[in-house]
Design an enzyme around this catalytic site. Structure first.
Site, PDB file in Angstrom:
ATOM      1  N   ASN A  40      43.114  32.233  39.316  1.00 39.61           N
ATOM      2  CA  ASN A  40      42.667  30.881  38.971  1.00 39.61           C
ATOM      3  C   ASN A  40      41.501  30.422  39.839  1.00 39.61           C
ATOM      4  O   ASN A  40      41.207  29.226  39.909  1.00 39.61           O
ATOM      5  CB  ASN A  40      43.814  29.875  39.116  1.00 39.61           C
ATOM      6  CG  ASN A  40      45.006  30.204  38.267  1.00 39.61           C
ATOM      7  OD1 ASN A  40      46.102  30.404  38.788  1.00 39.61           O
ATOM      8  ND2 ASN A  40      44.829  30.270  36.961  1.00 39.61           N
ATOM      9  N   ASN A  67      47.661  36.649  33.989  1.00 41.74           N
ATOM     10  CA  ASN A  67      47.347  36.438  32.579  1.00 41.74           C
ATOM     11  C   ASN A  67      45.936  35.895  32.356  1.00 41.74           C
ATOM     12  O   ASN A  67      45.379  36.010  31.267  1.00 41.74           O
ATOM     13  CB  ASN A  67      48.370  35.507  31.921  1.00 41.74           C
ATOM     14  CG  ASN A  67      48.490  34.169  32.615  1.00 41.74           C
ATOM     15  OD1 ASN A  67      48.850  34.109  33.801  1.00 41.74           O
ATOM     16  ND2 ASN A  67      48.219  33.089  31.913  1.00 41.74           N
ATOM     17  N   HIS A  68      45.325  35.299  33.393  1.00 41.78           N
ATOM     18  CA  HIS A  68      43.948  34.808  33.270  1.00 41.78           C
ATOM     19  C   HIS A  68      42.922  35.826  33.777  1.00 41.78           C
ATOM     20  O   HIS A  68      41.748  35.469  33.976  1.00 41.78           O
ATOM     21  CB  HIS A  68      43.785  33.501  34.052  1.00 41.78           C
ATOM     22  CG  HIS A  68      44.500  32.339  33.442  1.00 41.78           C
ATOM     23  ND1 HIS A  68      44.141  31.799  32.223  1.00 41.78           N
ATOM     24  CD2 HIS A  68      45.567  31.610  33.881  1.00 41.78           C
ATOM     25  CE1 HIS A  68      44.951  30.790  31.934  1.00 41.78           C
ATOM     26  NE2 HIS A  68      45.824  30.652  32.916  1.00 41.78           N
ATOM     27  N   HIS A 153      53.675  38.746  38.272  1.00 44.84           N
ATOM     28  CA  HIS A 153      53.099  37.508  37.751  1.00 44.84           C
ATOM     29  C   HIS A 153      53.886  37.115  36.500  1.00 44.84           C
ATOM     30  O   HIS A 153      53.646  37.644  35.411  1.00 44.84           O
ATOM     31  CB  HIS A 153      51.624  37.748  37.422  1.00 44.84           C
ATOM     32  CG  HIS A 153      50.822  36.509  37.277  1.00 44.84           C
ATOM     33  ND1 HIS A 153      50.376  35.770  38.356  1.00 44.84           N
ATOM     34  CD2 HIS A 153      50.364  35.866  36.173  1.00 44.84           C
ATOM     35  CE1 HIS A 153      49.685  34.737  37.933  1.00 44.84           C
ATOM     36  NE2 HIS A 153      49.662  34.765  36.601  1.00 44.84           N
ATOM     37  N   HIS A 180      52.994  28.447  40.323  1.00 43.48           N
ATOM     38  CA  HIS A 180      52.239  27.523  41.179  1.00 43.48           C
ATOM     39  C   HIS A 180      53.101  26.578  42.005  1.00 43.48           C
ATOM     40  O   HIS A 180      52.565  25.665  42.637  1.00 43.48           O
ATOM     41  CB  HIS A 180      51.247  26.694  40.344  1.00 43.48           C
ATOM     42  CG  HIS A 180      50.062  27.469  39.871  1.00 43.48           C
ATOM     43  ND1 HIS A 180      48.855  26.886  39.542  1.00 43.48           N
ATOM     44  CD2 HIS A 180      49.881  28.804  39.681  1.00 43.48           C
ATOM     45  CE1 HIS A 180      47.995  27.809  39.157  1.00 43.48           C
ATOM     46  NE2 HIS A 180      48.605  28.992  39.235  1.00 43.48           N
TER      47      HIS A 180
END
Length: 270
Positions: A40, A67-68, A153, A180
């Site tokens: 992120n 995933n990002h 993750h 998070h």
């Protein structure tokens, strides 16, 4: 071996806080190996080559994502160019990059880092348990490598818990990332693996999991989209864990949470 792993770096606030702190943490506390989750780091979505280089220069040994990983679509070639930047191992095999690697720590020890994505509540991917199991057969702890670190993750705490127990006694450390929010269950499992369900993010906690509050609140309360998500820009809390491994076995001798700065209560074992 003295290892620190830092949770999802969220936007400019989290990025600046950890980049500033990392050289001093490494130097002052004789850290042998540092892993940073950077998925992120670029405005909340993915990572750029500049950001990856900045973290390596500041002292990170390996960077993980999630995933990002490929959100910065103009820069996905960095996964083929930089072996120290990992994407989940259970992504399609023809995706750029790789999900594991053996790296040399500052003290000369060999460290296997494995990175996988969960299946519950995430976009489709291959079985993370089988993918990690296959990779560990090629580099067993105490034989081919001196430490094994796994960044899992995943959304579901149950899936993260299961992964910890699945790898207990075979990994030095299993950490959860993605949600998070730092969990309070850092511990050494029964066969000697250090574990925490989620490291938490490195970012501004006056937010909705790192995003400025107005847009998430609008979507939750009205079911309508009013604009794009934007990372919160206040003072960040650096979140992660510190682990010291047993020199003979490679398993965890101790594990402690790290929370420095920002709005969360301080936990600084370093």
């Amino acid at each position: 071996m003295r290892i620190a792993v830092f949770g999802d770096v969220m936007g400019r606030s989290g990025r600046n806080a950890l980049l500033e702190a990392l050289p001093g943490l490494r130097r002052n506390h004789a850290l042998d190996f540092i892993v940073v989750n950077v998925e992120n780091a670029a405005g909340g979505f993915g990572v750029t080559s500049k950001i990856a280089s900045d973290f390596l220069e500041a002292g990170a040994d390996v960077m993980t994502t999630g995933n990002h990983a490929f959100d910065q679509r103009d820069e996905i070639e960095i996964y083929d160019q930089e072996a120290r930047l990992l994407r989940p191992i259970n992504f399609p095999a023809d995706n750029p990059g790789r999900g594991s690697g053996v790296f040399t720590a500052r003290n000369g020890d060999k460290v296997l880092v494995l990175h996988a994505q969960g299946q519950i509540g995430m976009h489709p991917c291959d079985d993370p348990f089988a993918a990690i199991d296959r990779e560990m057969e090629n580099a067993p702890l105490g034989d081919a490598v001196d430490a094994v670190i796994v960044d899992f993750h995943a959304e579901a705490t149950s899936e993260k818990n299961a992964m910890g127990h699945f790898l207990d006694g075979r990994a030095s450390l299993v950490v959860g990332t993605h949600t998070h929010i730092p969990t309070a269950d850092d511990r050494i499992l029964s066969r000697g693996t250090g574990y925490i369900t989620d490291l938490g993010m490195t970012g501004d906690y006056d937010s909705v999991i790192g995003m400025e509050k107005s847009e998430p609140l609008r979507r939750f309360t009205t079911k309508m989209t009013g604009g794009r998500f934007a990372p919160a820009a206040g003072e960040a809390t650096i979140c992660g864990v510190f682990v010291e491994t047993d020199k003979k076995s490679g398993l965890a001798a101790s594990i402690h949470p790290i929370r420095i700065g920002g709005r969360l209560s301080t936990a600084n074992p370093l």
